[in-house]
Structure formats: structure tokens, C-alpha cells
Design a protein around this motif. Structure first.
Motif, PDB file in Angstrom:
ATOM      1  N   LYS A  70      10.501   4.538   5.671  1.00 25.04           N
ATOM      2  CA  LYS A  70       9.047   4.569   5.522  1.00 25.04           C
ATOM      3  C   LYS A  70       8.528   3.231   4.974  1.00 25.04           C
ATOM      4  N   MET A  71       9.222   2.678   3.987  1.00 25.08           N
ATOM      5  CA  MET A  71       8.778   1.409   3.411  1.00 25.08           C
ATOM      6  C   MET A  71       8.882   0.275   4.433  1.00 25.08           C
ATOM      7  N   CYS A  72       9.920   0.297   5.251  1.00 23.89           N
ATOM      8  CA  CYS A  72      10.042  -0.724   6.299  1.00 23.89           C
ATOM      9  C   CYS A  72       8.898  -0.617   7.302  1.00 23.89           C
ATOM     10  N   ALA A  73       8.511   0.610   7.618  1.00 25.37           N
ATOM     11  CA  ALA A  73       7.388   0.802   8.543  1.00 25.37           C
ATOM     12  C   ALA A  73       6.097   0.272   7.949  1.00 25.37           C
ATOM     13  N   LEU A  74       5.867   0.556   6.684  1.00 30.56           N
ATOM     14  CA  LEU A  74       4.637   0.120   6.032  1.00 30.56           C
ATOM     15  C   LEU A  74       4.591  -1.389   5.851  1.00 30.56           C
ATOM     16  N   GLU A  75       5.736  -2.006   5.565  1.00 30.14           N
ATOM     17  CA  GLU A  75       5.779  -3.447   5.309  1.00 30.14           C
ATOM     18  C   GLU A  75       6.113  -4.265   6.552  1.00 30.14           C
ATOM     19  N   ASN A  76       6.283  -3.602   7.702  1.00 28.70           N
ATOM     20  CA  ASN A  76       6.633  -4.302   8.939  1.00 28.70           C
ATOM     21  C   ASN A  76       7.903  -5.127   8.741  1.00 28.70           C
ATOM     22  N   ALA A  77       8.928  -4.474   8.203  1.00 28.10           N
ATOM     23  CA  ALA A  77      10.180  -5.143   7.872  1.00 28.10           C
ATOM     24  C   ALA A  77      11.323  -4.593   8.714  1.00 28.10           C
ATOM     25  N   GLU A  78      12.356  -5.403   8.886  1.00 28.82           N
ATOM     26  CA  GLU A  78      13.487  -5.024   9.743  1.00 28.82           C
ATOM     27  C   GLU A  78      14.466  -4.083   9.049  1.00 28.82           C
ATOM     28  N   ALA A 187      -0.300  -4.926  -4.958  1.00 25.24           N
ATOM     29  CA  ALA A 187      -1.143  -4.680  -3.786  1.00 25.24           C
ATOM     30  C   ALA A 187      -0.688  -3.471  -2.981  1.00 25.24           C
ATOM     31  N   THR A 188       0.610  -3.226  -2.936  1.00 22.50           N
ATOM     32  CA  THR A 188       1.236  -2.233  -2.059  1.00 22.50           C
ATOM     33  C   THR A 188       1.045  -2.644  -0.598  1.00 22.50           C
ATOM     34  N   PRO A 189       1.874  -2.133   0.298  1.00 21.25           N
ATOM     35  CA  PRO A 189       1.696  -2.482   1.720  1.00 21.25           C
ATOM     36  C   PRO A 189       0.404  -1.946   2.320  1.00 21.25           C
ATOM     37  N   LEU A 190      -0.310  -1.091   1.585  1.00 25.22           N
ATOM     38  CA  LEU A 190      -1.600  -0.598   2.085  1.00 25.22           C
ATOM     39  C   LEU A 190      -2.678  -1.663   2.002  1.00 25.22           C
ATOM     40  N   LEU A 191      -2.567  -2.591   1.049  1.00 24.69           N
ATOM     41  CA  LEU A 191      -3.608  -3.603   0.841  1.00 24.69           C
ATOM     42  C   LEU A 191      -3.222  -4.963   1.396  1.00 24.69           C
ATOM     43  N   GLN A 192      -1.920  -5.257   1.476  1.00 26.40           N
ATOM     44  CA  GLN A 192      -1.507  -6.518   2.089  1.00 26.40           C
ATOM     45  C   GLN A 192      -0.041  -6.407   2.530  1.00 26.40           C
ATOM     46  N   ARG A 193       0.290  -7.133   3.600  1.00 29.62           N
ATOM     47  CA  ARG A 193       1.666  -7.145   4.103  1.00 29.62           C
ATOM     48  C   ARG A 193       2.148  -8.586   4.141  1.00 29.62           C
ATOM     49  N   PRO A 194       2.926  -8.999   3.149  1.00 27.66           N
ATOM     50  CA  PRO A 194       3.395 -10.385   3.091  1.00 27.66           C
ATOM     51  C   PRO A 194       4.195 -10.820   4.315  1.00 27.66           C
ATOM     52  N   ARG A 263      -9.024   5.391  -3.617  1.00 23.78           N
ATOM     53  CA  ARG A 263      -9.725   5.834  -4.826  1.00 23.78           C
ATOM     54  C   ARG A 263      -9.456   4.897  -5.992  1.00 23.78           C
ATOM     55  N   HIS A 264      -8.205   4.460  -6.156  1.00 22.27           N
ATOM     56  CA  HIS A 264      -7.875   3.513  -7.222  1.00 22.27           C
ATOM     57  C   HIS A 264      -8.730   2.248  -7.104  1.00 22.27           C
ATOM     58  N   CYS A 265      -8.811   1.717  -5.904  1.00 24.30           N
ATOM     59  CA  CYS A 265      -9.544   0.466  -5.681  1.00 24.30           C
ATOM     60  C   CYS A 265     -11.047   0.656  -5.890  1.00 24.30           C
ATOM     61  N   GLU A 266     -11.565   1.759  -5.421  1.00 26.23           N
ATOM     62  CA  GLU A 266     -12.987   2.056  -5.607  1.00 26.23           C
ATOM     63  C   GLU A 266     -13.329   2.140  -7.095  1.00 26.23           C
ATOM     64  N   ASN A 267     -12.513   2.847  -7.854  1.00 22.33           N
ATOM     65  CA  ASN A 267     -12.745   2.964  -9.295  1.00 22.33           C
ATOM     66  C   ASN A 267     -12.614   1.624 -10.008  1.00 22.33           C
ATOM     67  N   ALA A 268     -11.591   0.851  -9.642  1.00 22.92           N
ATOM     68  CA  ALA A 268     -11.361  -0.433 -10.304  1.00 22.92           C
ATOM     69  C   ALA A 268     -12.540  -1.383 -10.105  1.00 22.92           C
ATOM     70  N   LEU A 269     -13.071  -1.431  -8.896  1.00 28.90           N
ATOM     71  CA  LEU A 269     -14.201  -2.317  -8.640  1.00 28.90           C
ATOM     72  C   LEU A 269     -15.417  -1.916  -9.471  1.00 28.90           C
ATOM     73  N   LYS A 270     -15.696  -0.619  -9.569  1.00 35.65           N
ATOM     74  CA  LYS A 270     -16.848  -0.157 -10.352  1.00 35.65           C
ATOM     75  C   LYS A 270     -16.667  -0.464 -11.841  1.00 35.65           C
ATOM     76  N   LEU A 304      -8.351  -4.313   0.287  1.00 31.04           N
ATOM     77  CA  LEU A 304      -9.091  -3.887  -0.900  1.00 31.04           C
ATOM     78  C   LEU A 304      -8.528  -4.634  -2.097  1.00 31.04           C
ATOM     79  N   GLY A 305      -9.211  -4.539  -3.240  1.00 26.72           N
ATOM     80  CA  GLY A 305      -8.864  -5.384  -4.373  1.00 26.72           C
ATOM     81  C   GLY A 305      -7.777  -4.882  -5.297  1.00 26.72           C
ATOM     82  N   GLY A 306      -7.267  -3.673  -5.055  1.00 29.58           N
ATOM     83  CA  GLY A 306      -6.206  -3.160  -5.902  1.00 29.58           C
ATOM     84  C   GLY A 306      -6.732  -2.304  -7.040  1.00 29.58           C
TER      85      GLY A 306
END
Length: 394
Positions: A70-78, A187-194, A263-270, A304-306
């Protein structure tokens, strides 16, 4: 059912260990230390790496394999390998690939334990390290040596939330033929994929946002198959393995990562926007605030900003401690990425072992407060922070 054509977010929900004859809907726990073979030839073939059969849960277990997939799928890793903690993932990603005489370039703004590993422990084995300011590109260029082998960085950094341009980092590493190793925990792979920007390895403390509820510890390394193979062999023989139970928890957690992070990101920005105008706050830093020094870079490489923000409380070290003491709802604990909001004071905790000069060099001021924004109603989070701010100023 094949998951090949699914979106990565759907894969994080639908990738599953093959069902047993019980036809379970949710993957069962495989709480076993070893696996049996019906004949000697099958066991020989497994030990010769001719098959993918499970042998021993220190390095092969269905629950762990599902989490890695699952993590490889999210991070586009081999490929990937899961470890017992985030720090074991960080250490293994370095030590498995670096040897005596090699040189590491490391962002100076990193987690306190990572700082200790690269400055105290790696040198004991003849691996030297140069710490480089996160966004000083000239300093990165000047720090490259003939024996430099790896670049290690966090973005956003912990706890100052500096943003490093991953596109530039990928080009820089390729220019000098260096392994680019990125801690993507914040960031998690949801917000950025290095990997989309050229990262060769991505590491996570799965204890944080990946779990999301402060239940278990874990780490994971994903990336290029050839590099992960070396890391696998190192970990197989040294044993920093993720337990099957923790892997099962983390795999289930990935099924809700998308909705949780929104939800985490929405709350953090506010929260960050509110604190900008508070009289007891000198400054606020959050990647998606326009006042952030690397706002444009953050918008370019993050969706999103994390869930983490930081601010400077007026009054320094003593005010920072008083702030924690006056919190009524937020937890004061050495963690982040939980469903419950958490406050910490890095100068007296996670980075307390650094000298004053070292903390100053990476922007950890005496009154710096880090907030890991949880899933509570945002008004309740803000109310608690504001009342603690007002009391800490007295």
C-alpha cells in the motif's frame, strides 16, 4: 480483484493479502514467528530467493507485505521494507547504503534523533556528514565532496516547517549522482510524493500520520528496487522488523488516511490564521500561509499544507513551558499525527540535547511551540490554545 488500474488512494483501501478459505473481508492477523514448508525443496528454494514464500516474520510476513504494498502504491515506489519505528527506518536507509569513507549531505533542520544519528553515530563507522541549511542552495553546492554518496532531507522540516524545493533537490542529486533520501513524514504521500521529483528513497515514521491515532509504532522505507534490496538485506540480518500486529493496524489506518489528512489540514490552516493576530504571538509558520517564506514552493509541490504549525510565543522559554501547563484539552506528549491535538515545546524536549548554538542555527527559538492539529472541532482547538496563551503571558 486486480488493483492495477485503480487510483493510489483506492489501492490503499483495496490492496489485500489473498483471502484464505474463510473468505474474510478484512485481512486476518498472521501472528506467527515462522512459516512451514511441505518439503525440503520448497524450503531450499525459499532460502535461495527463488520464490516469494514466507520464511520468518523478522523479514517476511503477510501483514507486513500488505502494508508495504500500500505504501509503495501511495508513494509511487518500486519496493519497500517496513521497520519497527521511524528512527529504525531512517538509520537503516543510511547505514545499509553508506560505508566507511562515504560522506552524507544532510539538511541541518531535521528531527533531534536524526541529528544525533548523523553527527554522533555515523562518524563512529567512518561515515562523515555535513549539515547544510535547508534553503541555502550555494551551501549545498559547496558541501559536495568527491566521496559524497547521499543527500538526506526533510520537507516540511521538523519543527520549523521549512520547505525544500524537491524539484531542485532532485536535479541537484542527479547532477552529482547522489542518492536522494527524503523524510516525508510530515506531508505523507497524500500531500506530496518525493519520487515524482526524483527522490530515490522515501522514509516515514508510520507512528505519526500513517497510524493517526497514537496506537502503534512503525517505520517504512520505499523507493528504487536496487536500493531497497540492500536495505532489505541489512534489515533481514540486523532485525529492526515491524511486528505483524502493528503492520495490520497501519494497513487498516491507510484506508482512512485521505479523509483524515483533509480534516487535519483544514483545522491547521484555521488555527494558523487565527494565531497570526494574537498579541502574545510573535510569528506563525504554516506552509499554506502566504506569509510563509517558501509559500510558493509549498503550493507547487504539496496539495495541502499539512497538520502541523508552529509559532513563537512571547516570553521565551518560561512562557513556552507555562503555555503547556495551561492547556486544558490539547495533549502534551512526545508525538504528532494523532486524532487528538498535541502541543510540544522543542527547546525543552525533542531538541533539548542540542546546544544553544545548534538550536539557533536551525531556527529553534526558546519560545517555539509546535502544534499537531487533531480532528476535534476547530473552535475547541482554538479556544484551548488562546486561553493558554493568555494565561502564559501573566
Amino acid at each position: 480483484m486486480s488493483t492495477d488500474n485503480l487510483d493510489p488512494l483506492s489501492k490503499a483501501i483495496r490492496i489485500q493479502t489473498p483471502r484464505t478459505q474463510q473468505q474474510e473481508h478484512s485481512t486476518p492477523l498472521y501472528l506467527t514467528s515462522s512459516f512451514i514448508f511441505e518439503e525440503a525443496e520448497a524450503m531450499r528454494a525459499a532460502f535461495a530467493d527463488e520464490t516469494d514464500d514466507n520464511i520468518y516474520s523478522r523479514f517476511s510476513n503477510p501483514n507486513v507485505d500488505e502494508f508495504i504494498a500500500k505504501m509503495c502504491a501511495l508513494e509511487n515506489a518500486e519496493a519497500g521494507f517496513a521497520t519497527s519505528t521511524g528512527m529504525s527506518a531512517i538509520f537503516s536507509s543510511m547505514f545499509a547504503l553508506l560505508g566507511q569513507g562515504d560522506h552524507l549531505l544532510c539538511c541541518s533542520s531535521v528531527f533531534g534523533s536524526t541529528f544525533t544519528v548523523v553527527t554522533k553515530y555515523l562518524p563512529k563507522y567512518g561515515i562523515t556528514c555535513t549539515l547544510v541549511p535547508a534553503n541555502d542552495k550555494e551551501a549545498w553546492e559547496a558541501a559536495v565532496q568527491p566521496n559524497t554518496k547521499m543527500v538526506y532531507l526533510e520537507t516540511p522540516t521538523n519543527p520549523q516547517l521549512e520547505i525544500i524545493d524537491l524539484e531542485w533537490a532532485g536535479q541537484f542529486s542527479k547532477k552529482y549522482n547522489l542518492i536522494l533520501n527524503v523524510d516525508n513524514c510530515f506531508a505523507t504521500p497524500l500531500l506530496q510524493r518525493p519520487t515524482d521529483f526524483g527522490a530515490d528513497l522515501v522514509v516515514h515514521s508510520a507512528t505519526k500520520w500513517i497510524d493517526g491515532q497514537g496506537r502503534v509504532m512503525g517505520g517504512v522505507i520505499v523507493g528504487r528496487e536496487d536500493l531497497v534490496k540492500e536495505i532489505y538485506l541489512f534489515c533481514r540480518n540486523t532485525g529492526p522488523a515491524l511486528s505483524p500486529f502493528n503492520a495490520w493496524v497501519l494497513s487498516k489506518s491507510l484506508e482512512t488516511l485521505d479523509v483524515r489528512m483533509q480534516r487535519h489540514c483544514e483545522n491547521a490552516l484555521k488555527v494558523a490564521e487565527t494565531l497570526q493576530s494574537h498579541p502574545n504571538v510573535s510569528w506563525v509558520k504554516y506552509p499554506f500561509l502566504p506569509t510563509h517564506p517558501q509559500y510558493e514552493i509549498a503550493k507547487k509541490q504539496m496539495t495541502l499544507g499539512g497538520g502541523v504549525l508552529c509559532f513563537e510565543i512571547k516570553g521565551g522559554l518560561e512562557a513556552g513551558r507555562k503555555f503547556l501547563d495551561h492547556l486544558q484539552m490539547l495533549s502534551v506528549t512526545a508525538n504528532l499525527g494523532d486524532a487528538r491535538s498535541i502541543a510540544s515545546h522543542p527547546a525543552s524536549t525533542t531538541h533539548s540535547k542540542l546546544t544553544d548554538e545548534q538550536r539557533t542555527a536551525v531556527g529553534i527559538t526558546p519560545g517555539l511551540i509546535r502544534i499537531s492539529t487533531g480532528l476535534e472541532k476547530v473552535d475547541d482547538i482554538i479556544t484551548d490554545i488562546v486561553q493558554a496563551l493568555e494565561k502564559s503571558a501573566n
